[in-house]
Scaffold this active site. Structure first.
Site, PDB file in Angstrom:
ATOM      1  NE  ARG A  14      13.306 -35.755 -61.356  1.00  0.00           N
ATOM      2  CZ  ARG A  14      13.602 -35.423 -60.123  1.00  0.00           C
ATOM      3  NH1 ARG A  14      12.989 -34.460 -59.652  1.00  0.00           N
ATOM      4  NH2 ARG A  14      14.491 -36.103 -59.666  1.00  0.00           N
ATOM      5  CG  ASP A  15      16.528 -32.988 -59.395  1.00  0.00           C
ATOM      6  OD1 ASP A  15      16.169 -32.153 -59.244  1.00  0.00           O
ATOM      7  OD2 ASP A  15      17.042 -33.989 -58.569  1.00  0.00           O
ATOM      8  CG  HIS A 206      19.361 -37.803 -56.277  1.00  0.00           C
ATOM      9  ND1 HIS A 206      18.887 -37.984 -57.583  1.00  0.00           N
ATOM     10  CD2 HIS A 206      19.080 -36.278 -55.831  1.00  0.00           C
ATOM     11  CE1 HIS A 206      18.163 -36.782 -57.666  1.00  0.00           C
ATOM     12  NE2 HIS A 206      18.223 -35.844 -56.830  1.00  0.00           N
ATOM     13  CG  HIS A 208      20.501 -31.686 -55.089  1.00  0.00           C
ATOM     14  ND1 HIS A 208      20.091 -30.953 -55.940  1.00  0.00           N
ATOM     15  CD2 HIS A 208      19.564 -32.856 -55.146  1.00  0.00           C
ATOM     16  CE1 HIS A 208      18.807 -31.888 -56.625  1.00  0.00           C
ATOM     17  NE2 HIS A 208      18.848 -32.802 -55.734  1.00  0.00           N
ATOM     18  CB  CYS A 239      13.346 -29.976 -55.041  1.00  0.00           C
ATOM     19  SG  CYS A 239      11.753 -30.087 -54.723  1.00  0.00           S
ATOM     20  CG  ASN A 248      20.715 -33.271 -59.452  1.00  0.00           C
ATOM     21  OD1 ASN A 248      19.808 -32.588 -59.565  1.00  0.00           O
ATOM     22  ND2 ASN A 248      20.472 -34.266 -58.622  1.00  0.00           N
TER      23      ASN A 248
HETATM   24  P1  HMG Z   1      -2.761 -32.390 -53.955  1.00  0.00           P
HETATM   25  O1  HMG Z   1      -2.933 -30.918 -54.347  1.00  0.00           O
HETATM   26  O2  HMG Z   1      -2.601 -32.865 -52.501  1.00  0.00           O
HETATM   27  O3  HMG Z   1      -3.668 -33.492 -54.539  1.00  0.00           O
HETATM   28  O4  HMG Z   1      -1.379 -32.752 -54.802  1.00  0.00           O
HETATM   29  P2  HMG Z   1      -5.006 -33.622 -55.203  1.00  0.00           P
HETATM   30  O5  HMG Z   1      -5.309 -34.939 -55.442  1.00  0.00           O
HETATM   31  O6  HMG Z   1      -5.998 -32.721 -54.560  1.00  0.00           O
HETATM   32  O7  HMG Z   1      -4.955 -32.922 -56.509  1.00  0.00           O
HETATM   33  C1  HMG Z   1      -4.492 -31.428 -56.883  1.00  0.00           C
HETATM   34  C2  HMG Z   1      -4.684 -31.140 -58.606  1.00  0.00           C
HETATM   35  O8  HMG Z   1      -3.588 -32.006 -59.268  1.00  0.00           O
HETATM   36  C3  HMG Z   1      -6.070 -31.814 -58.913  1.00  0.00           C
HETATM   37  O9  HMG Z   1      -6.274 -30.943 -60.153  1.00  0.00           O
HETATM   38  C4  HMG Z   1      -5.633 -33.151 -59.537  1.00  0.00           C
HETATM   39  O10 HMG Z   1      -6.510 -33.511 -60.580  1.00  0.00           O
HETATM   40  C5  HMG Z   1      -4.221 -32.938 -60.083  1.00  0.00           C
HETATM   41  P3  HMG Z   1      -7.606 -29.863 -59.957  1.00  0.00           P
HETATM   42  O11 HMG Z   1      -8.839 -30.839 -59.761  1.00  0.00           O
HETATM   43  O12 HMG Z   1      -7.403 -29.114 -58.796  1.00  0.00           O
HETATM   44  O13 HMG Z   1      -7.722 -29.471 -61.300  1.00  0.00           O
HETATM   45  N1  HMG Z   1      -3.155 -33.932 -60.024  1.00  0.00           N
HETATM   46  C6  HMG Z   1      -2.555 -34.437 -60.913  1.00  0.00           C
HETATM   47  N2  HMG Z   1      -2.160 -33.849 -62.209  1.00  0.00           N
HETATM   48  C7  HMG Z   1      -1.544 -34.474 -63.098  1.00  0.00           C
HETATM   49  N3  HMG Z   1      -0.589 -35.302 -62.799  1.00  0.00           N
HETATM   50  C8  HMG Z   1      -0.977 -35.900 -61.613  1.00  0.00           C
HETATM   51  C9  HMG Z   1      -1.426 -35.509 -60.660  1.00  0.00           C
HETATM   52  N4  HMG Z   1      -2.125 -35.769 -59.335  1.00  0.00           N
HETATM   53  C10 HMG Z   1      -3.069 -35.035 -59.171  1.00  0.00           C
HETATM   54  N5  HMG Z   1      -0.192 -36.938 -61.007  1.00  0.00           N
HETATM   55  C11 HMG Z   1       0.332 -34.330 -55.618  1.00  0.00           C
HETATM   56  C12 HMG Z   1      -0.588 -34.060 -54.494  1.00  0.00           C
HETATM   57  C13 HMG Z   1       1.215 -35.000 -55.415  1.00  0.00           C
HETATM   58  C14 HMG Z   1      -0.391 -34.401 -57.054  1.00  0.00           C
HETATM   59  C15 HMG Z   1       1.236 -32.614 -55.497  1.00  0.00           C
HETATM   60  O14 HMG Z   1       1.786 -32.464 -54.473  1.00  0.00           O
HETATM   61  C16 HMG Z   1       2.419 -33.086 -56.497  1.00  0.00           C
HETATM   62  O15 HMG Z   1       2.074 -33.078 -57.759  1.00  0.00           O
HETATM   63  N6  HMG Z   1       3.616 -32.833 -55.921  1.00  0.00           N
HETATM   64  C17 HMG Z   1       4.928 -32.985 -56.777  1.00  0.00           C
HETATM   65  C18 HMG Z   1       5.945 -32.088 -56.337  1.00  0.00           C
HETATM   66  C19 HMG Z   1       7.044 -32.368 -57.225  1.00  0.00           C
HETATM   67  O16 HMG Z   1       7.458 -32.829 -58.157  1.00  0.00           O
HETATM   68  N7  HMG Z   1       8.223 -31.975 -56.730  1.00  0.00           N
HETATM   69  C20 HMG Z   1       9.457 -32.134 -57.176  1.00  0.00           C
HETATM   70  C21 HMG Z   1       9.908 -33.702 -57.592  1.00  0.00           C
HETATM   71  S1  HMG Z   1      10.715 -34.248 -55.796  1.00  0.00           S
HETATM   72  C22 HMG Z   1      12.484 -34.079 -55.965  1.00  0.00           C
HETATM   73  O17 HMG Z   1      12.834 -33.183 -56.968  1.00  0.00           O
HETATM   74  C23 HMG Z   1      13.202 -34.783 -55.071  1.00  0.00           C
HETATM   75  C24 HMG Z   1      14.276 -35.791 -55.996  1.00  0.00           C
HETATM   76  O18 HMG Z   1      14.901 -35.033 -56.918  1.00  0.00           O
HETATM   77  C25 HMG Z   1      15.187 -36.467 -55.002  1.00  0.00           C
HETATM   78  C26 HMG Z   1      15.977 -35.441 -54.250  1.00  0.00           C
HETATM   79  O19 HMG Z   1      16.630 -34.590 -54.772  1.00  0.00           O
HETATM   80  O20 HMG Z   1      15.690 -35.592 -52.899  1.00  0.00           O
HETATM   81  C27 HMG Z   1      13.315 -36.858 -56.592  1.00  0.00           C
HETATM   82 MG    MG Z   2      16.950 -34.113 -56.626  1.00  0.00          MG
END
Ligand code: HMG
Ligand code: MG
Length: 284
Positions: A14-15, A206, A208, A239, A248
């Protein structure tokens, strides 16, 4: 010397893969998860039900969960930012899910288009439904040391959010040094603040490895009682919304380090090395 059990929570599929520029076929992702299952991990994060517009690399998550060979006793986890993601993760057969928030406002906005408070509100129905379904929910807190947009993050901000997520029912809080800016001193200050509000047995590190200090930060965390660390085979990771963040801490490096310190991790070092080679080959 036997130092006890220390768990490596594998997050490579995933990450790791969420940040790779190459369009990685689902079959390759499945092969990587299967190799990790064989290596002896108890928890593997292999899916992310986020918007494919935001993170296209995770679009095949349901197929990955459908295609893997499930090993008994292993929990296959998925990231879920909202109720839609949770519903999709459950339908795809995730054994546990993870919500993710940030200790800093800047990263929260860029990563999930919400303030920290709004993100926590979005998690409430997830936790309610998960309790009903008896599904474990883990929580990530990003930017526990520094934020790529806001700079240094106060330990008190991390503790406040950890306290809230734990009170909401998250069974473990994974503390993310998202951009690899931590040092043993800053990790210690952060952990001492968080340990005051959440039992240390419910915390995970966690880290990096951007700054090359991930192992030193893990040593400090071990000395403060943390016994779960997230890692990614081959040192994959990052990310898309954290510019400059690198991978990581590499699982194969961490597993060897913990073994040298006398910790039992339950993973087979040779099998981890071959999974790491597979992960590196997937980078393209
Ligand atoms: P948004 O644009 O504010 O929300 O996104 P929205 O409700 O307007 O949705 C936009 C579009 O996404 C819409 O589609 C929704 O239907 C769809 P459209 O109508 O435009 O065709 N949608 C979805 N589709 C699939 N699955 C869903 C979903 N939700 C809405 N669950 C949202 C808000 C949260 C969805 C967006 O910002 C997002 O997906 N962000 C994720 C970012 C991400 O994954 N980042 C990486 C992970 S975090 C990380 O890596 C850190 C970590 O490792 C720890 C660390 O290292 O610190 C965990
Ligand atoms: Mg991470």
């Amino acid at each position: 010397m036997e130092a006890g059990f220390c768990e490596i929570f594998e997050v490579g599929p995933r990450d790791g893969l969420q940040n790779e520029p190459r369009d990685i076929p689902v079959t390759e992702k499945i092969a990587l998860v299967d190799a990790l299952s064989a290596a002896g991990f108890g928890r593997i994060e292999c899916a992310s039900f986020v918007s494919p517009k935001w993170v296209p690399q995770m679009a095949g998550s349901a197929e990955v969960l459908a295609g893997i060979k499930r090993k008994e006793g292993v929990r296959y986890s998925a990231l879920t930012p909202n109720m839609r993601g949770f519903t999709d993760a459950v339908a795809a057969g995730a054994d546990e899910v993870a919500v993710f928030a940030s200790a800093s406002e800047g990263f929260s906005r860029k990563n999930i288009n919400a303030s920290v408070a709004e993100s926590v509100e979005r998690f409430a129905p997830i936790l309610e439904q998960a309790r009903h379904d008896d599904l474990p929910v883990r929580a990530y807190i990003s930017c526990v040391i520094a934020c790529p947009y806001d700079g240094a993050v106060a330990p008190a901000a991390v503790a406040k959010l950890a306290d809230r997520l734990f009170a909401m029912g998250c069974y473990e809080i994974s503390l993310g040094d998202t951009i690899g800016a931590a040092t043993p001193d800053s990790i210690a200050r952060m952990l001492l603040a968080v340990r005051d509000v959440v039992p240390v047995g419910r915390l995970a590190g966690h880290y990096h490895d951007t700054g090359g200090l991930a192992l030193d930060n893990i040593d400090t965390s071990l000395s403060l009682g943390v016994r779960v660390f997230d890692a990614a085979v081959g040192g994959l990771g990052g990310c898309p919304y954290a510019p400059g963040a690198s991978g990581n801490v590499a699982t194969e490096v961490l597993a060897a380090h913990l073994a040298k310190l006398g910790y039992h991790t339950g993973v087979d070092l040779e099998a981890v090395k071959s999974a790491a080679a597979m992960a590196r080959a997937m980078r393209g």
